[in-house]
Design an enzyme around this catalytic site. Sequence first.
Site, short mmCIF file in Angstrom:
data_model
loop_
_atom_site.label_atom_id
_atom_site.label_comp_id
_atom_site.label_asym_id
_atom_site.label_seq_id
_atom_site.Cartn_x
_atom_site.Cartn_y
_atom_site.Cartn_z
N ASP A 23 36.60 38.63 34.71
CA ASP A 23 35.50 38.43 35.68
C ASP A 23 34.88 37.24 35.60
OD1 ASP A 23 36.37 40.99 36.53
OD2 ASP A 23 34.77 42.05 35.58
N CYS B 230 44.18 46.06 45.64
CA CYS B 230 43.09 45.67 46.21
C CYS B 230 43.29 44.14 46.26
CB CYS B 230 42.07 46.06 45.26
SG CYS B 230 41.76 45.00 43.91
N ARG C 70 46.79 46.90 40.93
CA ARG C 70 45.81 47.72 40.12
C ARG C 70 46.52 49.22 40.25
NH1 ARG C 70 39.65 45.86 41.24
NH2 ARG C 70 39.54 46.75 39.13
N ARG D 131 28.09 43.95 46.46
CA ARG D 131 28.60 45.07 45.54
C ARG D 131 28.24 44.94 44.18
NH1 ARG D 131 34.43 44.90 45.67
NH2 ARG D 131 33.84 46.00 43.84
N LYS E 265 26.91 46.33 36.24
CA LYS E 265 27.44 47.19 37.10
C LYS E 265 28.63 47.79 36.57
CE LYS E 265 30.72 45.15 39.72
NZ LYS E 265 32.12 45.73 39.86
N1 EPU Z 1 46.75 48.40 34.57
C1 EPU Z 1 47.67 49.03 34.80
N2 EPU Z 1 47.76 50.43 34.81
C2 EPU Z 1 46.42 51.33 34.85
C3 EPU Z 1 45.46 50.51 34.63
C4 EPU Z 1 45.39 49.14 34.79
O1 EPU Z 1 48.88 48.61 34.90
O2 EPU Z 1 46.49 52.37 34.77
C5 EPU Z 1 46.77 46.75 34.77
C6 EPU Z 1 45.81 46.33 35.86
O3 EPU Z 1 46.69 46.23 36.91
C7 EPU Z 1 45.35 45.09 35.20
C8 EPU Z 1 45.11 45.25 33.57
O4 EPU Z 1 45.88 46.67 33.46
O5 EPU Z 1 46.24 44.15 35.24
C9 EPU Z 1 43.81 45.58 33.41
O6 EPU Z 1 42.89 46.33 34.42
P1 EPU Z 1 41.82 47.52 33.97
O7 EPU Z 1 42.29 48.71 33.85
O8 EPU Z 1 41.15 46.78 32.52
O9 EPU Z 1 40.58 47.09 35.07
P2 EPU Z 1 39.93 48.18 35.77
O10 EPU Z 1 39.33 49.16 34.75
O11 EPU Z 1 40.51 48.79 36.68
C10 EPU Z 1 37.61 46.78 35.18
C11 EPU Z 1 36.46 46.18 35.85
C12 EPU Z 1 36.85 44.56 36.46
C13 EPU Z 1 37.53 43.88 35.56
C14 EPU Z 1 38.63 44.61 34.62
C15 EPU Z 1 39.13 43.58 33.51
C16 EPU Z 1 35.01 48.12 36.61
C17 EPU Z 1 34.61 49.08 37.36
N3 EPU Z 1 36.09 47.19 36.84
O12 EPU Z 1 38.72 46.99 36.06
O13 EPU Z 1 35.76 44.44 37.29
O14 EPU Z 1 38.13 42.85 36.24
O15 EPU Z 1 38.12 45.90 34.02
O16 EPU Z 1 37.89 43.35 32.57
O17 EPU Z 1 34.58 48.12 35.35
C18 EPU Z 1 34.68 43.14 38.91
O18 EPU Z 1 33.66 43.46 38.51
O19 EPU Z 1 34.75 42.01 39.52
C19 EPU Z 1 35.89 43.85 38.47
C20 EPU Z 1 36.98 43.57 39.19
#
Ligand code: EPU
Length: 427
Positions: free
Chosen positions: A313, A123, A128, A405, A22
């Site tokens: 995850d 969320c 996030r 999802r 996904k």
């Molecule tokens: N963060 C910030 N600022 C940003 C972006 C992220 O502070 O601009 C923080 C977040 O709040 C968090 C950390 O950085 O504390 C890591 O977040 P990341 O950006 O890596 O997560 P994401 O890209 O929003 C993806 C996956 C998530 C998974 C995370 C971490 C997708 C669509 N989602 O989210 O997947 O938990 O990386 O590996 O790729 C799931 O599949 O259930 C899921 C939540």
Amino acid sequence: MDKLVIKGGNRLSGALPISGAKNAALTLIPCALLTEEPLTLRNLPRLADIDGFQHLMGQFGVTVSIQGNRPEDFGRVVTYEATRVTNTVAPYDLVRKMRASILVLGPMLARMGEATVSLPGGCAIGNRPIDLHLEALKAFGAEIELAEGYVRAHAPDGGLPGGNFDFPVVSVGATENALMAAALANGTSRLGNAAREPEIVDLCNLLVAMGAEIEGIGSSDLTIHGVKRLHGATYRVMPDRIEAGSYACAAAITGGEVTLDGAKAGDMAATLHALRNIGVECEEVKNGVHIAANGKLLATNLSTAPYPGLATDMQAQLMALLCRAEGTSVLTETIFENRYMHVPELTRMGARIETSGRTAIVHGVGSMTGAEVMATDLRASMSLVIAGLAADGTTNVNRLYHLDRGYERLEEKLQLVGADIERVGAE
Ligand code: EPU
């Protein structure tokens, strides 16, 4: 609303097919915006989030054609064609339902010179923010303003110049947005402390297949030499390492033995390491991973971390398993601030867990009981399914839309290996 009814106690055994990932698919699909030529993705999972993303692509004028599947793939083959992008706005209604919509920002800006995307908001698992997505794009020369709940991004005339950005915190999504934008920038860009999850490698591999020039793939230091144009490609989505890890936990809690067909052991090394510490045998086999448990589970301490560390995850699913281990385990969640929403529900099934901030102390219990449960996010819901598979009596998992999802044909796959699980409509 549908729910899952699980009668616990069956030992899982047999082979279980692993779907396309996904979280890889959600960053590969927006790559279609980077070219006017068709992008064909194979092995796409049939999931509500993928359908949602395709709907969003349709809003931009991208044609989406589904071609069925191929014998060697579990999933679908879909072609995306962004010959003309007719709209550069990702509206609130779609972004609100699917946070990953933010991943259109980078490619849309790079191709069209502008993009407007609704701010996703918080969320169930935490705040996030998307500040790092925006900072990286600014470092590449984008002008960004926030107004009326939207991010409006503009590139200077002639396109994004490109630039350097060091991430203060590792972010999967921000790295993805930055990579897609940099691929079409005028100059060379460098990303430091970039995420290096297997899904990022999958994205880099697709971009290279489309004609991008990227150095350092698989490392946290990426150099992207922007190119004038990218072309179409056909690409197979990587197997879902989190789905595979989830089913490994499901097999282990029942003292079962399953082969995860199509899973890649190398992508899930930290999960397999944790499982081995819990006393579960994990072996890489031809085209998959074999999991064998003998019913005795051992406590262990776990801490989530960016890749190659243990995936956040996988935290909820491993916690469900540790609820049934001998001894006390300490779990630390370092990525998201609010990712223990499954704890009260597991407790209702008889688990003994104490949480304090980012730490959870899990005291193993000999048995758990089925209950009426629900969760607020995808992985938390899966942890309840895992606990239910080994609980005494019946567990009803409500709010199935979370599972839909991210887990393709969940009950079919679990039935295939002997679980007593069915989906029933609400009375
Ligand atoms: N963060 C910030 N600022 C940003 C972006 C992220 O502070 O601009 C923080 C977040 O709040 C968090 C950390 O950085 O504390 C890591 O977040 P990341 O950006 O890596 O997560 P994401 O890209 O929003 C993806 C996956 C998530 C998974 C995370 C971490 C997708 C669509 N989602 O989210 O997947 O938990 O990386 O590996 O790729 C799931 O599949 O259930 C899921 C939540």
